[in-house]
Design a protein around this motif. Structure first.
Motif, PDB file in Angstrom:
ATOM      1  N   GLY A 147       0.767  -1.322   0.112  1.00 45.31           N
ATOM      2  CA  GLY A 147       0.038   0.110   0.031  1.00 45.31           C
ATOM      3  C   GLY A 147       0.626   1.405   0.174  1.00 45.31           C
ATOM      4  N   MET A 148       2.128   1.126  -0.145  1.00 46.70           N
ATOM      5  CA  MET A 148       3.146   2.496  -0.456  1.00 46.70           C
ATOM      6  C   MET A 148       3.369   2.679  -1.645  1.00 46.70           C
ATOM      7  N   PRO A 149       3.004   3.753  -2.282  1.00 48.33           N
ATOM      8  CA  PRO A 149       3.420   4.027  -3.646  1.00 48.33           C
ATOM      9  C   PRO A 149       4.856   4.283  -3.865  1.00 48.33           C
ATOM     10  N   ALA A 150       5.407   4.137  -5.005  1.00 46.96           N
ATOM     11  CA  ALA A 150       6.914   4.388  -5.124  1.00 46.96           C
ATOM     12  C   ALA A 150       7.317   5.831  -4.784  1.00 46.96           C
ATOM     13  N   VAL A 151       6.652   6.749  -5.020  1.00 46.52           N
ATOM     14  CA  VAL A 151       6.959   8.017  -4.581  1.00 46.52           C
ATOM     15  C   VAL A 151       7.007   8.181  -3.011  1.00 46.52           C
ATOM     16  N   VAL A 152       6.504   7.367  -2.408  1.00 40.51           N
ATOM     17  CA  VAL A 152       6.544   7.577  -0.978  1.00 40.51           C
ATOM     18  C   VAL A 152       7.642   6.710  -0.368  1.00 40.51           C
ATOM     19  N   THR A 153       7.557   5.506  -1.134  1.00 46.74           N
ATOM     20  CA  THR A 153       8.938   4.712  -0.627  1.00 46.74           C
ATOM     21  C   THR A 153      10.201   5.460  -0.788  1.00 46.74           C
ATOM     22  N   SER A 154      10.232   6.020  -1.875  1.00 48.42           N
ATOM     23  CA  SER A 154      11.709   6.538  -2.262  1.00 48.42           C
ATOM     24  C   SER A 154      12.242   7.619  -1.300  1.00 48.42           C
ATOM     25  N   ARG A 155      11.146   8.156  -0.356  1.00 54.31           N
ATOM     26  CA  ARG A 155      11.801   9.049   0.745  1.00 54.31           C
ATOM     27  C   ARG A 155      11.825   8.340   2.099  1.00 54.31           C
ATOM     28  N   MET A 156      11.264   7.119   2.207  1.00 49.63           N
ATOM     29  CA  MET A 156      11.157   6.562   3.499  1.00 49.63           C
ATOM     30  C   MET A 156      12.816   6.325   3.969  1.00 49.63           C
ATOM     31  N   PRO A 158      15.549   4.046   5.467  1.00 48.65           N
ATOM     32  CA  PRO A 158      15.894   2.641   5.203  1.00 48.65           C
ATOM     33  C   PRO A 158      15.369   1.733   6.197  1.00 48.65           C
ATOM     34  N   TRP A 159      15.709   2.201   7.448  1.00 49.11           N
ATOM     35  CA  TRP A 159      15.173   0.911   8.560  1.00 49.11           C
ATOM     36  C   TRP A 159      13.852   0.930   8.585  1.00 49.11           C
ATOM     37  N   TYR A 160      13.164   1.805   8.261  1.00 52.24           N
ATOM     38  CA  TYR A 160      11.601   1.681   8.125  1.00 52.24           C
ATOM     39  C   TYR A 160      11.076   0.768   7.078  1.00 52.24           C
ATOM     40  N   PRO A 204      11.066   2.874  26.470  1.00 51.90           N
ATOM     41  CA  PRO A 204      10.297   3.885  26.190  1.00 51.90           C
ATOM     42  C   PRO A 204       9.570   4.062  24.583  1.00 51.90           C
ATOM     43  N   TRP A 205       8.614   4.603  24.819  1.00 54.10           N
ATOM     44  CA  TRP A 205       7.595   4.837  23.384  1.00 54.10           C
ATOM     45  C   TRP A 205       8.472   5.011  22.160  1.00 54.10           C
ATOM     46  N   ASP A 206       9.558   5.973  22.303  1.00 56.81           N
ATOM     47  CA  ASP A 206      10.287   6.286  20.990  1.00 56.81           C
ATOM     48  C   ASP A 206      11.367   5.311  20.641  1.00 56.81           C
ATOM     49  N   THR A 207      11.559   3.983  21.306  1.00 57.00           N
ATOM     50  CA  THR A 207      12.666   3.294  21.015  1.00 57.00           C
ATOM     51  C   THR A 207      12.977   2.930  19.611  1.00 57.00           C
ATOM     52  N   VAL A 208      11.879   2.757  19.077  1.00 56.49           N
ATOM     53  CA  VAL A 208      12.011   2.318  17.717  1.00 56.49           C
ATOM     54  C   VAL A 208      12.524   3.382  16.713  1.00 56.49           C
ATOM     55  N   PHE A 209      12.746   4.719  17.054  1.00 56.81           N
ATOM     56  CA  PHE A 209      13.244   5.570  16.326  1.00 56.81           C
ATOM     57  C   PHE A 209      14.762   5.888  16.546  1.00 56.81           C
ATOM     58  N   LYS A 210      15.109   4.999  17.364  1.00 56.22           N
ATOM     59  CA  LYS A 210      16.695   5.320  17.940  1.00 56.22           C
ATOM     60  C   LYS A 210      17.329   4.020  17.766  1.00 56.22           C
ATOM     61  N   LEU A 211      16.654   2.989  17.391  1.00 58.02           N
ATOM     62  CA  LEU A 211      17.609   1.625  17.088  1.00 58.02           C
ATOM     63  C   LEU A 211      18.429   1.567  16.151  1.00 58.02           C
ATOM     64  N   PHE A 212      18.446   2.235  15.081  1.00 58.60           N
ATOM     65  CA  PHE A 212      19.178   2.187  13.907  1.00 58.60           C
ATOM     66  C   PHE A 212      19.822   3.444  13.741  1.00 58.60           C
ATOM     67  N   ALA A 213      20.335   4.212  14.737  1.00 56.78           N
ATOM     68  CA  ALA A 213      21.180   5.395  14.668  1.00 56.78           C
ATOM     69  C   ALA A 213      22.573   4.970  14.362  1.00 56.78           C
ATOM     70  N   ILE A 221      21.465   0.451   3.037  1.00 50.89           N
ATOM     71  CA  ILE A 221      20.948  -0.151   1.685  1.00 50.89           C
ATOM     72  C   ILE A 221      21.013  -1.584   1.851  1.00 50.89           C
ATOM     73  N   ASP A 222      22.300  -2.061   2.284  1.00 52.75           N
ATOM     74  CA  ASP A 222      22.431  -3.472   2.657  1.00 52.75           C
ATOM     75  C   ASP A 222      21.379  -4.287   3.281  1.00 52.75           C
ATOM     76  N   MET A 223      20.801  -3.409   4.590  1.00 51.61           N
ATOM     77  CA  MET A 223      19.672  -3.853   5.363  1.00 51.61           C
ATOM     78  C   MET A 223      18.666  -4.211   4.518  1.00 51.61           C
ATOM     79  N   ILE A 224      18.174  -3.300   3.535  1.00 52.18           N
ATOM     80  CA  ILE A 224      17.075  -3.582   2.578  1.00 52.18           C
ATOM     81  C   ILE A 224      17.215  -4.826   1.554  1.00 52.18           C
ATOM     82  N   ARG A 225      18.407  -4.811   1.158  1.00 46.53           N
ATOM     83  CA  ARG A 225      18.649  -5.948   0.244  1.00 46.53           C
ATOM     84  C   ARG A 225      18.691  -7.006   0.810  1.00 46.53           C
TER      85      ARG A 225
END
Length: 347
Positions: A147-156, A158-160, A204-213, A221-225
């Motif tokens: 459900g995520m258009p390419a134009v949206v994915t292009s700016r996401m 990488p960890w997400y 904490p609630w914001d842990t997910v945003f800090k995991l991949f710092a 990019i290797d994580m996506i591949r």
């Protein structure tokens, strides 16, 4: 891992649910398709992992008792038996510990709605600019199925992207229809709320945003591949994961993912092993270590009331040298499995 459930929550909050044409979840157990000798390789890779088999455990230290429940984050009718077995234990517990409770989930979804930059990068180079044309085509195709258009994915970020690739499009559609994953975590939370048992988050609630710092651009990019092979047959992966979970062999799916990436990602074994180490460290090991203090503190407080604690979190957090069970054992806790048919006793 409940991380995927939290990302599903974020996707729904952003309106990025699976398309209306998604079908009912249909897949096959990929273990049935393994080439000769592969299951033996997977079992060999799992054999020396501490506490690699089992979903339900009890940790004791003096008069302190913790009932540990390894969870699966999506709905399945087989959760009914688990709730029937452990619901009475939870009703008498002083506290339910989970990765994220209702307050944390609400705050997480609200933060992402207010600040899209948490998962979107509007300033840096786009993913198609960072990837080969072939890899980008495979990625946007997989994300459009979610459900995520390419134009949206292009700016996401990488960890997400990499973690969302592991969520079946069908599962996203199911959650969209119901507004709830229906997973064991949520069932435990609902039971605790009904019994007026306090619910505390392990992180904490914001842990997910800090995991991949701190990851380098190449590592991102290797994580996506490395995640792409599973994305191409996500419904099959979902069935395989579910069956491995209910058989008590959750760690097998971790090793299966490794060997599948060896075969199908186009990356070298060394690159895959590096990605697996990185993912395990960020998604599990670091978080496991951070959970020990709140588990011990809750158990100590509960013991003063003559009660125990129930802790429910993703099953992959239980095993391993840096798993919750081994870490508790190193702190002097006695760990034992709660065997099938045994009456659960929360202290």
């Amino acid at each position: 891992m409940r991380l995927r459930h939290l990302l599903t929550t974020l996707a729904l909050a952003a309106g990025l649910a699976a398309p209306a044409w998604a079908q009912e979840c249909v897949g096959r157990n990929l273990f049935d398709d393994l080439p000769p000798g592969r299951m033996e390789q997977l079992q060999a890779a799992t054999r020396d992992i501490p506490f690699h088999r089992g979903l339900f455990w009890q940790a004791t230290k003096g008069d302190q008792v913790v009932t540990l429940i390894g969870t699966y984050h999506f709905n399945d009718p087989r959760h009914d038996a688990t709730m029937k077995r452990f619901g009475p234990v939870l009703d008498k517990a002083a506290t339910l510990l989970v990765e994220a409770g209702p307050a944390e989930e609400k705050r997480l979804a609200g933060a992402m709605t207010r600040d899209p930059s948490l998962i979107m990068d509007a300033k840096g180079p786009t993913l198609p600019e960072r990837m080969s044309p072939e890899d980008w085509k495979s990625l946007w195709t997989a994300m459009e199925a979610r459900g995520m258009p390419a134009v949206v994915t292009s700016r996401m970020r990488p960890w997400y992207v990499s973690v969302m690739l592991g969520i079946s499009p069908c599962m996203l559609q199911t959650v969209r229809k119901t507004g709830d994953t229906g997973g064991l975590d949520h069932q435990l939370i609902k039971r605790a709320e009904k019994a007026q048992v306090p619910i505390h988050a392990l992180e904490p609630w914001d842990t997910v945003f800090k995991l991949f710092a701190g990851m380098t651009p190449d590592e991102e990019i290797d994580m996506i591949r490395a995640a792409m092979p599973a994305a191409e047959h996500a419904d099959d992966y979902a069935v395989t994961l579910t069956e491995a979970y209910f058989s008590g062999d959750s760690w097998l799916i971790w090793e299966f993912g490794r060997f599948d990436a060896y075969d199908n990602s186009g990356m070298s074994r060394a690159e895959i092993d590096q990605q697996m180490r990185l993912a395990q460290d960020k998604l599990m090991d670091q978080r496991n270590r951070n959970w020990i203090a709140p588990i011990e503190a809750a158990a100590a407080d509960a013991a003063k009331q003559g009660k125990g604690v129930v802790a429910g979190f993703g099953a992959l957090h239980l095993p391993g040298r840096n798993g919750v069970l081994a870490l508790l054992q190193a702190k002097g806790w006695t760990i034992r499995p709660i065997k099938s048919g045994e009456e659960a006793n929360g202290g």
